[in-house]
Design a protein around this motif. Structure first.
Motif, PDB file in Angstrom:
ATOM      1  N   ALA A   7     -12.598   1.280   0.405  1.00  0.00           N
ATOM      2  CA  ALA A   7     -11.526   0.962   1.336  1.00  0.00           C
ATOM      3  C   ALA A   7     -12.076   0.853   2.747  1.00  0.00           C
ATOM      4  O   ALA A   7     -13.026   1.548   3.117  1.00  0.00           O
ATOM      5  N   THR A   8     -11.451  -0.016   3.538  1.00  0.00           N
ATOM      6  CA  THR A   8     -11.858  -0.215   4.925  1.00  0.00           C
ATOM      7  C   THR A   8     -10.698   0.115   5.845  1.00  0.00           C
ATOM      8  O   THR A   8      -9.557  -0.284   5.579  1.00  0.00           O
ATOM      9  N   LEU A   9     -10.961   0.835   6.917  1.00  0.00           N
ATOM     10  CA  LEU A   9      -9.917   1.188   7.872  1.00  0.00           C
ATOM     11  C   LEU A   9      -9.424  -0.058   8.605  1.00  0.00           C
ATOM     12  O   LEU A   9     -10.196  -0.964   8.912  1.00  0.00           O
ATOM     13  N   ARG A  10      -8.114  -0.073   8.899  1.00  0.00           N
ATOM     14  CA  ARG A  10      -7.520  -1.172   9.666  1.00  0.00           C
ATOM     15  C   ARG A  10      -7.059  -0.621  11.015  1.00  0.00           C
ATOM     16  O   ARG A  10      -6.187   0.241  11.065  1.00  0.00           O
ATOM     17  N   GLU A  11      -7.607  -1.143  12.069  1.00  0.00           N
ATOM     18  CA  GLU A  11      -7.198  -0.722  13.408  1.00  0.00           C
ATOM     19  C   GLU A  11      -6.314  -1.769  14.072  1.00  0.00           C
ATOM     20  O   GLU A  11      -5.400  -1.443  14.815  1.00  0.00           O
ATOM     21  N   ASP A  12      -6.596  -3.021  13.797  1.00  0.00           N
ATOM     22  CA  ASP A  12      -5.789  -4.116  14.343  1.00  0.00           C
ATOM     23  C   ASP A  12      -4.675  -4.432  13.335  1.00  0.00           C
ATOM     24  O   ASP A  12      -4.931  -4.970  12.263  1.00  0.00           O
ATOM     25  N   LEU A  13      -3.436  -4.089  13.686  1.00  0.00           N
ATOM     26  CA  LEU A  13      -2.315  -4.267  12.765  1.00  0.00           C
ATOM     27  C   LEU A  13      -1.444  -5.476  13.111  1.00  0.00           C
ATOM     28  O   LEU A  13      -0.317  -5.590  12.633  1.00  0.00           O
ATOM     29  N   THR A  14      -1.960  -6.371  13.918  1.00  0.00           N
ATOM     30  CA  THR A  14      -1.199  -7.566  14.273  1.00  0.00           C
ATOM     31  C   THR A  14      -1.073  -8.502  13.066  1.00  0.00           C
ATOM     32  O   THR A  14      -1.842  -8.415  12.104  1.00  0.00           O
ATOM     33  N   LYS A  15      -0.107  -9.410  13.134  1.00  0.00           N
ATOM     34  CA  LYS A  15       0.125 -10.346  12.034  1.00  0.00           C
ATOM     35  C   LYS A  15      -1.093 -11.232  11.799  1.00  0.00           C
ATOM     36  O   LYS A  15      -1.445 -11.535  10.656  1.00  0.00           O
ATOM     37  N   SER A  16      -1.722 -11.645  12.874  1.00  0.00           N
ATOM     38  CA  SER A  16      -2.884 -12.534  12.735  1.00  0.00           C
ATOM     39  C   SER A  16      -4.039 -11.815  12.035  1.00  0.00           C
ATOM     40  O   SER A  16      -4.725 -12.397  11.179  1.00  0.00           O
ATOM     41  N   ALA A  17      -4.236 -10.544  12.372  1.00  0.00           N
ATOM     42  CA  ALA A  17      -5.304  -9.772  11.736  1.00  0.00           C
ATOM     43  C   ALA A  17      -4.991  -9.518  10.268  1.00  0.00           C
ATOM     44  O   ALA A  17      -5.878  -9.582   9.406  1.00  0.00           O
ATOM     45  N   THR A  18      -3.716  -9.240   9.980  1.00  0.00           N
ATOM     46  CA  THR A  18      -3.298  -9.007   8.585  1.00  0.00           C
ATOM     47  C   THR A  18      -3.480 -10.272   7.765  1.00  0.00           C
ATOM     48  O   THR A  18      -3.944 -10.212   6.612  1.00  0.00           O
ATOM     49  N   LYS A  19      -3.147 -11.424   8.355  1.00  0.00           N
ATOM     50  CA  LYS A  19      -3.318 -12.697   7.658  1.00  0.00           C
ATOM     51  C   LYS A  19      -4.785 -12.963   7.369  1.00  0.00           C
ATOM     52  O   LYS A  19      -5.152 -13.440   6.288  1.00  0.00           O
ATOM     53  N   PRO A  28      -3.934  -5.613   2.554  1.00  0.00           N
ATOM     54  CA  PRO A  28      -3.560  -4.578   3.510  1.00  0.00           C
ATOM     55  C   PRO A  28      -2.849  -3.446   2.755  1.00  0.00           C
ATOM     56  O   PRO A  28      -2.065  -3.695   1.849  1.00  0.00           O
ATOM     57  N   ALA A  29      -3.142  -2.214   3.116  1.00  0.00           N
ATOM     58  CA  ALA A  29      -2.557  -1.088   2.397  1.00  0.00           C
ATOM     59  C   ALA A  29      -2.365   0.104   3.331  1.00  0.00           C
ATOM     60  O   ALA A  29      -2.857   0.120   4.463  1.00  0.00           O
ATOM     61  N   VAL A  30      -1.618   1.089   2.815  1.00  0.00           N
ATOM     62  CA  VAL A  30      -1.352   2.306   3.574  1.00  0.00           C
ATOM     63  C   VAL A  30      -1.603   3.506   2.675  1.00  0.00           C
ATOM     64  O   VAL A  30      -1.252   3.494   1.488  1.00  0.00           O
TER      65      VAL A  30
END
Length: 212
Positions: A7-19, A28-30
């Motif tokens: 798993a990789t951490l997500r710091e940028d949660l914007t729509k563009s980054a998620t896309k 993307p996960a939680v």
């Protein structure tokens, strides 16, 4: 034994980054659980789908997150894009391997019932059973042999042979499989629904008249 997944951490949660994450083949996960703040991550889409397909939806997954941190989780929920039929989000719930938890386990009927060979019709009202067990003892599925089931016979929860360290929480009298005689099935199908709303006489005629 837990299945490992990177798993990789997500710091940028914007729509563009998620896309961008989805376009790269990741989901993307939680991660969340008792007494722990939620954490945003991403996992490989193909690896996650393969894990669930091979190990079952109740599989214990060891997520190897960045900075050498590992956590035991279960896939609690997920979202599928209905148009693309692609996995677009996943929720992982942190489990305590020493504590019991309640989950739904798939119920699979095994064998060909004698009653169906004699012309009867097999019905299976239940496809999942709620069980309580420690995460490491949760069965992938519960198998019930129906070979000796004759016309008019049924199998209930109390007839299940438990092979493992888990408890079935369903009512013991609940029917999980039965073989009906063909004429009985026809009677059931032809019986009117007593809860159905009464049809208004002339309602369709009035509607047709308005259309004209």
């Amino acid at each position: 034994m837990a299945v490992k997944l990177e798993a990789t951490l997500r710091e940028d949660l914007t729509k563009s980054a998620t896309k961008e994450i989805r376009n790269s083949g990741r989901v993307p996960a939680v991660i969340y659980g008792k007494e722990k703040d939620s954490e945003s991550i991403s996992v490989d889409s193909i690896e996650l789908i393969k894990t669930v397909r091979d190990e079952g939806k109740n599989a214990i997954i060891t997520l190897n997150v960045e900075n050498n941190k590992s956590v035991d989780v279960m896939l609690h929920d997920y979202q599928i894009d209905p148009l693309k039929d692609e996995l677009i989000h996943a929720d992982f719930y942190i489990v305590n391997m020493a504590e019991e938890m309640d989950v739904e386990v798939a119920l699979r009927l095994e064998g060909e019932a004698q009653g169906t060979k004699d012309g009867g019709v097999l019905q299976q009202p239940m496809y999942e059973l709620q069980v309580r067990a420690k995460p490491g003892n949760i069965p992938e599925e519960i198998i019930v042999d129906i070979t000796d089931l004759k016309i008019g016979d049924s199998i209930s929860v109390s007839d299940i042979t438990i092979k493992g360290n888990y408890e079935v929480l369903e009512d013991s009298d609940t029917t999980i499989a039965t073989v009906l005689a063909p004429d009985t099935l026809e009677d059931v199908e032809e019986t009117p629904d007593e809860n159905a709303e009464p049809k208004l006489v002339g309602a369709e005629d009035d509607a047709d008249a308005k259309k004209e």
